[in-house]
Design an enzyme around this catalytic site. Structure first.
Site, PDB file in Angstrom:
ATOM      1  N   PRO A  10       0.793  -1.225   0.000  1.00 32.37           N
ATOM      2  CA  PRO A  10       0.000   0.000   0.000  1.00 32.37           C
ATOM      3  C   PRO A  10       0.831   1.283   0.000  1.00 32.37           C
ATOM      4  O   PRO A  10       1.880   1.355   0.638  1.00 32.37           O
ATOM      5  CB  PRO A  10      -0.813  -0.108   1.300  1.00 32.37           C
ATOM      6  N   ASN A  11       0.321   2.241  -0.735  1.00 28.11           N
ATOM      7  CA  ASN A  11       0.858   3.604  -0.836  1.00 28.11           C
ATOM      8  C   ASN A  11       2.144   3.717  -1.653  1.00 28.11           C
ATOM      9  O   ASN A  11       2.626   4.810  -1.908  1.00 28.11           O
ATOM     10  CB  ASN A  11       1.065   4.229   0.561  1.00 28.11           C
ATOM     11  N   ARG A  18       5.099  10.867  -2.563  1.00 28.40           N
ATOM     12  CA  ARG A  18       4.841  10.494  -1.163  1.00 28.40           C
ATOM     13  C   ARG A  18       6.096  10.729  -0.306  1.00 28.40           C
ATOM     14  O   ARG A  18       7.131  10.069  -0.513  1.00 28.40           O
ATOM     15  CB  ARG A  18       4.466   9.011  -1.098  1.00 28.40           C
ATOM     16  N   TYR A  23      11.197   8.629   1.239  1.00 28.73           N
ATOM     17  CA  TYR A  23      11.139   7.545   0.248  1.00 28.73           C
ATOM     18  C   TYR A  23      11.806   7.882  -1.084  1.00 28.73           C
ATOM     19  O   TYR A  23      11.879   7.033  -1.967  1.00 28.73           O
ATOM     20  CB  TYR A  23       9.669   7.147   0.016  1.00 28.73           C
ATOM     21  N   ASN A  75       8.149  -5.476  -1.012  1.00 29.31           N
ATOM     22  CA  ASN A  75       8.051  -4.362  -0.075  1.00 29.31           C
ATOM     23  C   ASN A  75       6.591  -4.310   0.367  1.00 29.31           C
ATOM     24  O   ASN A  75       5.739  -3.782  -0.362  1.00 29.31           O
ATOM     25  CB  ASN A  75       8.462  -3.042  -0.726  1.00 29.31           C
ATOM     26  N   ALA A  78       3.163  -0.744   4.810  1.00 28.49           N
ATOM     27  CA  ALA A  78       2.707  -0.817   6.211  1.00 28.49           C
ATOM     28  C   ALA A  78       2.224  -2.218   6.591  1.00 28.49           C
ATOM     29  O   ALA A  78       2.194  -2.550   7.784  1.00 28.49           O
ATOM     30  CB  ALA A  78       1.602   0.207   6.439  1.00 28.49           C
ATOM     31  N   GLU A  99      12.872  -9.340   1.468  1.00 27.80           N
ATOM     32  CA  GLU A  99      12.072  -8.202   1.967  1.00 27.80           C
ATOM     33  C   GLU A  99      12.823  -6.911   1.642  1.00 27.80           C
ATOM     34  O   GLU A  99      14.024  -6.815   1.873  1.00 27.80           O
ATOM     35  CB  GLU A  99      11.897  -8.357   3.487  1.00 27.80           C
ATOM     36  N   HIS A 101      12.768  -2.551   1.851  1.00 29.69           N
ATOM     37  CA  HIS A 101      12.216  -1.272   2.308  1.00 29.69           C
ATOM     38  C   HIS A 101      13.077  -0.145   1.777  1.00 29.69           C
ATOM     39  O   HIS A 101      14.317  -0.252   1.808  1.00 29.69           O
ATOM     40  CB  HIS A 101      12.164  -1.192   3.839  1.00 29.69           C
ATOM     41  N   ARG A 108      13.138   4.450  12.608  1.00 25.28           N
ATOM     42  CA  ARG A 108      11.901   5.231  12.609  1.00 25.28           C
ATOM     43  C   ARG A 108      11.055   4.906  13.840  1.00 25.28           C
ATOM     44  O   ARG A 108      11.562   4.441  14.839  1.00 25.28           O
ATOM     45  CB  ARG A 108      11.165   4.997  11.284  1.00 25.28           C
TER      46      ARG A 108
HETATM   47  C1  DQA Z   1       8.302   1.027   3.855  1.00 24.90           C
HETATM   48  C2  DQA Z   1       8.381   1.219   5.372  1.00 24.90           C
HETATM   49  C3  DQA Z   1       7.017   1.011   6.028  1.00 24.90           C
HETATM   50  O1  DQA Z   1       7.121   1.217   7.430  1.00 24.90           O
HETATM   51  C4  DQA Z   1       6.004   1.997   5.471  1.00 24.90           C
HETATM   52  O2  DQA Z   1       4.725   1.765   6.030  1.00 24.90           O
HETATM   53  C5  DQA Z   1       5.946   1.972   3.987  1.00 24.90           C
HETATM   54  C6  DQA Z   1       7.197   1.903   3.241  1.00 24.90           C
HETATM   55  C7  DQA Z   1       9.601   1.388   3.146  1.00 24.90           C
HETATM   56  O3  DQA Z   1       9.753   1.018   1.980  1.00 24.90           O
HETATM   57  O4  DQA Z   1      10.475   2.044   3.727  1.00 24.90           O
HETATM   58  O5  DQA Z   1       4.893   2.091   3.386  1.00 24.90           O
HETATM   59  O6  DQA Z   1       7.997  -0.334   3.583  1.00 24.90           O
END
Ligand code: DQA
Length: 151
Positions: A10-11, A18, A23, A75, A78, A99, A101, A108
């Site tokens: 998501p997002n 964003r 990011y 990735n 959240a 995984e 990120h 964080r």
């Molecule tokens: C994320 C880190 C997560 O905590 C966050 O909710 C994201 C992006 C990252 O790529 O740094 O949506 O996965």
């Protein structure tokens, strides 16, 4: 040809606009394109999928189990910190997982420090921004070249 599946949660469709201070400025499309180039260089095909919906990601993972994908690059956004259902989907298809990120969640908020994926992943790449996706492709290709069997 070895297939890799890149999943974004998501997002992450909003990358580029964003929270660019966290990011970065690259769009997801640009990230996917560079990751696909790295995959081609390594003799692999990269399939890409993004969704904001947990069920859609679960269904895409199930499908990967039936379509000769060698490794998941994920990735989960959240969902990293919340989704037992996505963890179970990865375990169910018995595919290796990397995984990813963009940020380093451990620097964080405390709620980002727990991941439902890290302990079932081959490895975790975090904190290197968009480059992390390219590193993950290289790591997956190398892993599969050394251990071509499933799981
Ligand atoms: C994320 C880190 C997560 O905590 C966050 O909710 C994201 C992006 C990252 O790529 O740094 O949506 O996965």
């Amino acid at each position: 040809m070895t297939r890799l599946l890149l999943l974004n949660g998501p997002n992450l469709n909003l990358l580029g606009t964003r929270e660019p201070g966290i990011y970065g400025a690259d769009t997801l499309q640009a990230i996917e394109q560079r990751a696909s180039e790295r995959a081609r260089e390594a003799g692999c095909e990269l399939l890409c999928f993004q969704s904001n919906a947990e069920h859609a990601l679960i269904e895409r993972i199930h499908q990967a189990g039936a379509e000769d994908v060698g490794c998941l690059l994920f990735n989960p956004g959240a969902f990293t910190h919340t989704s037992i259902a996505l963890r179970d989907a990865v375990l169910a298809v018995r595919l290796p997982l990397i995984e990813i990120h963009l940020s380093n969640p451990h620097t964080r908020e405390p709620f980002r420090h727990r991941s439902y994926f890290s302990d079932i992943a081959l490895g975790v790449i975090a904190g290197f921004g968009a480059l992390g996706y390219e590193l993950a492709v290289r790591a997956a290709a190398q892993h599969l070249a050394r251990a071509p069997q499933r799981g």
